[in-house]
Motif scaffolding. Structure first.
Motif, PDB file in Angstrom:
ATOM      1  N   LEU A 148       0.840  -0.866  -0.215  1.00  0.00           N
ATOM      2  CA  LEU A 148       0.107   0.337   0.150  1.00  0.00           C
ATOM      3  C   LEU A 148       0.606   1.419  -0.330  1.00  0.00           C
ATOM      4  O   LEU A 148       0.613   2.564  -0.796  1.00  0.00           O
ATOM      5  N   ASP A 149       2.073   1.623   0.376  1.00  0.00           N
ATOM      6  CA  ASP A 149       3.252   1.914   0.626  1.00  0.00           C
ATOM      7  C   ASP A 149       3.405   2.803  -1.482  1.00  0.00           C
ATOM      8  O   ASP A 149       3.521   3.543  -1.354  1.00  0.00           O
ATOM      9  N   VAL A 150       3.227   2.059  -1.883  1.00  0.00           N
ATOM     10  CA  VAL A 150       3.364   1.923  -3.551  1.00  0.00           C
ATOM     11  C   VAL A 150       2.473   2.510  -4.176  1.00  0.00           C
ATOM     12  O   VAL A 150       2.285   3.357  -4.365  1.00  0.00           O
ATOM     13  N   ILE A 151       1.150   2.259  -3.162  1.00  0.00           N
ATOM     14  CA  ILE A 151       0.196   2.701  -4.069  1.00  0.00           C
ATOM     15  C   ILE A 151       0.217   4.039  -3.803  1.00  0.00           C
ATOM     16  O   ILE A 151      -0.876   5.133  -4.366  1.00  0.00           O
ATOM     17  N   ALA A 152       0.189   4.259  -1.899  1.00  0.00           N
ATOM     18  CA  ALA A 152       0.405   6.086  -1.958  1.00  0.00           C
ATOM     19  C   ALA A 152       1.508   6.780  -2.570  1.00  0.00           C
ATOM     20  O   ALA A 152       0.877   7.634  -3.051  1.00  0.00           O
ATOM     21  N   GLU A 153       2.496   6.623  -2.661  1.00  0.00           N
ATOM     22  CA  GLU A 153       3.499   7.078  -4.425  1.00  0.00           C
ATOM     23  C   GLU A 153       2.665   7.594  -4.810  1.00  0.00           C
ATOM     24  O   GLU A 153       2.892   8.292  -5.925  1.00  0.00           O
ATOM     25  N   LEU A 154       1.938   6.130  -5.618  1.00  0.00           N
ATOM     26  CA  LEU A 154       0.945   6.250  -7.530  1.00  0.00           C
ATOM     27  C   LEU A 154       0.383   7.364  -7.146  1.00  0.00           C
ATOM     28  O   LEU A 154      -0.531   7.461  -8.539  1.00  0.00           O
ATOM     29  N   ALA A 155      -1.029   7.354  -5.784  1.00  0.00           N
ATOM     30  CA  ALA A 155      -2.338   7.953  -5.945  1.00  0.00           C
ATOM     31  C   ALA A 155      -2.625   9.872  -6.543  1.00  0.00           C
ATOM     32  O   ALA A 155      -3.615   9.256  -6.886  1.00  0.00           O
ATOM     33  N   ASP A 156      -1.166   9.850  -6.439  1.00  0.00           N
ATOM     34  CA  ASP A 156      -1.830  11.164  -6.856  1.00  0.00           C
ATOM     35  C   ASP A 156      -1.175  11.579  -8.306  1.00  0.00           C
ATOM     36  O   ASP A 156      -1.139  12.700  -8.260  1.00  0.00           O
ATOM     37  N   LEU A 157      -0.305  10.335  -8.707  1.00  0.00           N
ATOM     38  CA  LEU A 157      -0.472  11.100 -10.395  1.00  0.00           C
ATOM     39  C   LEU A 157      -1.537  11.579 -11.937  1.00  0.00           C
ATOM     40  O   LEU A 157      -3.069  11.334 -10.947  1.00  0.00           O
ATOM     41  N   PRO A 158      -1.646  12.228 -12.312  1.00  0.00           N
ATOM     42  CA  PRO A 158      -1.923  12.309 -12.961  1.00  0.00           C
ATOM     43  C   PRO A 158      -3.251  12.045 -13.279  1.00  0.00           C
ATOM     44  O   PRO A 158      -4.952  12.512 -13.543  1.00  0.00           O
ATOM     45  N   HIS A 159      -3.231  10.986 -14.116  1.00  0.00           N
ATOM     46  CA  HIS A 159      -3.776   9.616 -14.304  1.00  0.00           C
ATOM     47  C   HIS A 159      -4.018   9.115 -13.827  1.00  0.00           C
ATOM     48  O   HIS A 159      -5.196   8.012 -14.047  1.00  0.00           O
ATOM     49  N   VAL A 160      -3.504   8.300 -12.766  1.00  0.00           N
ATOM     50  CA  VAL A 160      -4.217   7.148 -12.194  1.00  0.00           C
ATOM     51  C   VAL A 160      -5.735   7.458 -11.113  1.00  0.00           C
ATOM     52  O   VAL A 160      -5.899   8.572 -10.512  1.00  0.00           O
ATOM     53  N   ILE A 161      -6.323   6.600 -11.108  1.00  0.00           N
ATOM     54  CA  ILE A 161      -7.687   6.568 -11.110  1.00  0.00           C
ATOM     55  C   ILE A 161      -8.528   6.314  -9.965  1.00  0.00           C
ATOM     56  O   ILE A 161      -9.099   5.923  -9.339  1.00  0.00           O
ATOM     57  N   GLY A 162      -7.661   4.214  -9.826  1.00  0.00           N
ATOM     58  CA  GLY A 162      -8.201   4.317  -9.059  1.00  0.00           C
ATOM     59  C   GLY A 162      -6.969   2.937  -8.589  1.00  0.00           C
ATOM     60  O   GLY A 162      -6.052   2.739  -9.359  1.00  0.00           O
ATOM     61  N   PHE A 163      -7.654   2.271  -7.479  1.00  0.00           N
ATOM     62  CA  PHE A 163      -6.766   1.220  -7.094  1.00  0.00           C
ATOM     63  C   PHE A 163      -7.849  -0.329  -6.844  1.00  0.00           C
ATOM     64  O   PHE A 163      -8.778  -0.064  -6.550  1.00  0.00           O
ATOM     65  N   LYS A 164      -6.972  -1.655  -8.029  1.00  0.00           N
ATOM     66  CA  LYS A 164      -8.436  -2.238  -7.873  1.00  0.00           C
ATOM     67  C   LYS A 164      -7.822  -3.549  -7.329  1.00  0.00           C
ATOM     68  O   LYS A 164      -6.167  -4.205  -7.321  1.00  0.00           O
ATOM     69  N   ASP A 165      -7.959  -4.301  -5.719  1.00  0.00           N
ATOM     70  CA  ASP A 165      -6.817  -4.764  -4.766  1.00  0.00           C
ATOM     71  C   ASP A 165      -7.837  -6.540  -5.203  1.00  0.00           C
ATOM     72  O   ASP A 165      -9.147  -6.574  -4.348  1.00  0.00           O
ATOM     73  N   SER A 166      -7.300  -6.869  -5.818  1.00  0.00           N
ATOM     74  CA  SER A 166      -7.154  -8.762  -5.124  1.00  0.00           C
ATOM     75  C   SER A 166      -7.028  -9.543  -4.401  1.00  0.00           C
ATOM     76  O   SER A 166      -6.583 -10.667  -4.990  1.00  0.00           O
ATOM     77  N   GLU A 167      -6.056  -8.931  -3.541  1.00  0.00           N
ATOM     78  CA  GLU A 167      -5.677  -9.734  -2.266  1.00  0.00           C
ATOM     79  C   GLU A 167      -6.350  -9.759  -0.995  1.00  0.00           C
ATOM     80  O   GLU A 167      -6.807  -8.767  -0.512  1.00  0.00           O
ATOM     81  N   GLY A 168      -5.912 -11.685  -0.729  1.00  0.00           N
ATOM     82  CA  GLY A 168      -7.235 -11.601   0.710  1.00  0.00           C
ATOM     83  C   GLY A 168      -6.482 -11.797   2.136  1.00  0.00           C
ATOM     84  O   GLY A 168      -7.066 -11.725   3.306  1.00  0.00           O
ATOM     85  N   THR A 169      -5.083 -10.768   2.309  1.00  0.00           N
ATOM     86  CA  THR A 169      -4.969 -10.842   3.069  1.00  0.00           C
ATOM     87  C   THR A 169      -5.710  -9.880   4.163  1.00  0.00           C
ATOM     88  O   THR A 169      -6.762  -8.859   4.101  1.00  0.00           O
TER      89      THR A 169
END
Length: 302
Positions: A148-169
């Motif tokens: 999720l730290d990687v997602i946090a680094e990417l979430a503010d990029l202008p073209h990133v619209i979201g996150f699909k998570d298929s991990e069951g942890t």
């Protein structure tokens, strides 16, 4: 409250195939049309769509056919994620040029990647595609978990619209919502259908259920219950969906679950049960068992 336009039920569409291993475009059009008629958004060339097994020459026609069948009634998302990043970028540009709502990028699974590698990879995809990009985490297929730290680094990029998570942890989706749930225009999509009701009740924007191919009316009803806040009704349908998924998978592998899904679709007259290599269809006897189980669960097979 949901903060994104990218919300609802987004069905990862199966890729119908012929016995010769080609994409059946006529069947794909029928499936896409049925999904759109029920108001369900479409995700083509995803894991359920056997994307890694679809010949490169057949991907663009499949996307074009799906878009034409959807006819602007619903959003159409398209998966990218070849081992070759340049090919993913080229494909992503082409899909967006055809009119796809966004592209959905997962990690290539050949090399072991560090979090820094993952971040650099998605940045390259983002900059190269230059359009709406959904990040996709599915460790069962890529053999990587995106921190999720990687997602946090990417979430503010202008073209990133979201996150699909298929991990069951355990606890992961709850932490994802705590970290990203208040971001404007950043969708959180649950990729594990069994967690759909819990995740939507907990603030996620949407769910991506493969079973929507087989039960579009029921998944459309589920979404209406979610929108109305009728969680008892949504939970009751969720229980049925979970039983259907168990009948399709038969306690074995993801590939077998997809074979079970196509078995049901074949019984409905939507496509053949053929799978794209290296996956194989169920035997005739197992197909009969799956169909009997589905009928017992009151799935309409025609």
């Amino acid at each position: 409250m949901p903060s994104s336009l990218h919300r609802g039920v987004i069905v990862p569409m199966v890729t119908p195939a012929t016995a010769a291993g080609d994409v059946d475009l006529a069947a794909a059009a029928c499936i896409a049309d049925r999904l759109a008629a029920h108001g369900l958004h479409i995700f083509v060339l995803g894991t359920t769509g056997e994307a890694a097994s679809v010949a490169a020459s057949q991907r663009l026609p499949l996307v074009q056919t799906t878009l034409q069948a959807a006819a602007g009634r619903v959003s159409v998302y398209v998966g990218i994620g070849d081992h070759c990043v340049a090919q993913s970028i080229e494909a992503g540009r082409a899909y967006l040029a055809l009119g796809a709502t966004a592209v959905v990028a997962l990690l290539p699974g050949y090399y072991a990647l560090t979090p820094a590698d993952m971040t650099a990879y998605f940045r390259r995809i983002h900059d190269g595609v230059g359009g709406p990009l959904m990040l996709y985490n599915i460790p069962v297929a890529t053999h990587h978990s995106i921190p999720l730290d990687v997602i946090a680094e990417l979430a503010d990029l202008p073209h990133v619209i979201g996150f699909k998570d298929s991990e069951g942890t355990a606890g992961r989706w709850e932490e994802a919502y705590q970290r990203f749930g208040d971001r404007p225009n950043f969708a959180l999509l649950m990729g594990i259908a069994a967690k759909g009701t819990a995740a939507l009740r907990g603030g996620f924007d949407g769910v991506i259920p493969s079973g929507g191919n087989l039960m579009p009316a029921e998944w459309a009803a589920w979404w209406r219950h979610v929108e109305a806040g009728d969680w008892d009704a949504a939970t009751a349908l969720q229980q049925q969906f979970d039983q259907v998924n168990a009948a399709l998978q038969r306690g074995t592998t993801l590939g077998h679950a997809l074979a079970g899904l196509k078995t049901g679709l074949a019984a409905q007259g939507m496509c053949s049960p053929a799978m794209l290599p290296p996956l194989s269809p169920y035997s005739d006897s197992v197909q009969a068992e799956v169909c009997a189980a589905l009928r017992e669960l009151q799935v309409d097979l025609g």
